[in-house]
Scaffold this active site. Sequence first.
Site, short mmCIF file in Angstrom:
data_model
loop_
_atom_site.label_atom_id
_atom_site.label_comp_id
_atom_site.label_asym_id
_atom_site.label_seq_id
_atom_site.Cartn_x
_atom_site.Cartn_y
_atom_site.Cartn_z
N CYS A 183 16.71 12.73 51.72
CA CYS A 183 16.44 11.37 51.22
C CYS A 183 16.09 11.42 49.74
O CYS A 183 16.42 10.53 48.98
CB CYS A 183 15.31 10.75 52.00
SG CYS A 183 15.73 10.50 53.72
N CYS A 378 28.25 17.55 36.75
CA CYS A 378 27.87 16.69 37.87
C CYS A 378 26.37 16.87 38.09
O CYS A 378 25.65 17.20 37.16
CB CYS A 378 28.68 17.03 39.12
SG CYS A 378 28.38 18.67 39.76
#
Length: 425
Positions: A183, A378
């Site tokens: 999360c 990235c």
Amino acid sequence: MIVPGMGKEGQLRLINSRVLIIGAGGLGCPAAQYVAGAGVGTIGIVDGDVVETSNLHRQVGHATSRIGMKKVDSLITHLRGLNPLPTYIPHPFHLTPQNAADIISQYDLVMDCTDNPATRYLISDICVLLCKPLVSAASVQKSGQLIVLNCPPTPQGALDGKHAPCYRCCFRKPPPPSSMVSCGEAGIMGPVVGMMGVAQAGEAIKILASALHIPPDDSASPPPERNLHQPTLLIYTYDLDSAVGPYSFRALKMGGRKKNCFACGENSTLTLEGIKAGNPNYEQFCSVPTARCTLPPEGRITAAAYHAARERGELTEHILIDTRDSEHFSFGSIEGAVNVPFGKLLMKAAAIKRDGTPASEVLPPGLGEADAPIFVVCRRGLDSQETVEKLKELGLDHGGERRIMDIAGGMKAWKEEVDPSFPYI
Ligand SMILES: [Zn+2]
């Protein structure tokens, strides 16, 4: 007590019940509140983490004033404020193959409120072996799921077509490591995980109040009447783009216990002793993602070396592609970076192969045809390597004439090696 179907008898069962909540986070906090409020007599909580600021938007049992405190202690403080009467038992460490059976054996029902697949399989296996019902929920980003497992609890190997499945019956293999994100990395909507935690408490209370959790015994007396429903996987999806959406909840019917299940099936060799000794190896089974390097060293540059080359003026003419999602990009990027989200890039690349669109269109106008070298960055240096390979495959390296390089380790490395103030999230 006056709710039809609950009654005094149901309430007494709750008072005499012992519930174990594994994980004092986004699921565990709301789940624990309602279990404590309902009057469950004994509540154990397992968690080895401490409260952090980024937890608070969804982990409603903690508070700003308790940042740094063990989550287990913080949540129990909160629960005592709600209801001082239950017995609260803290287990302030992570569940492991070595301690799981000793802890779970002390309880009547287990609530899996964790967020990692290896622990999910461990909890389910122990629940099968100890005959405990398991209420399992999960949530990430904008969706959640809930399923009741091993209920009514049945001994390992018992098969007559009517028994409830275990986690392995429903999810034989873990999700691919590349899709496993926490999360903290993927983001999560507080109300979504809260909803799943509340639903989890509802299922646990239902089971405890109905005596479905009483395991079969060897006595001659008949087992209590059991009302077995078809196992169902509840899926909740929260669509941020839709102001109204009547189809947020879906219920998928699941099969019963599987004959060949590794844990609960008739030929299972799974034992408590084996688990304690490291068999099976849960971490290996779920193979926690590690940075893979597919490019040769000459196709990569460290964040520090890239920065130094820019500082020396050696990289005036170059294109820097940042493949993170636009939400991440909007928090900050390296000067001059062009955002081309990885997912969109893959979709464009597929379209190019399919309908013959010019390969240069995989990048924004003008960048594909140019001769300037391309650097790709990235988040952690995985998607960028695939992007480099994809761009070469599409011929954007002009037959090897044009350099296309990966910035190793992504923006995480940039923050560590170049700019500690970068707001990496
Ligand atoms: Zn099974």
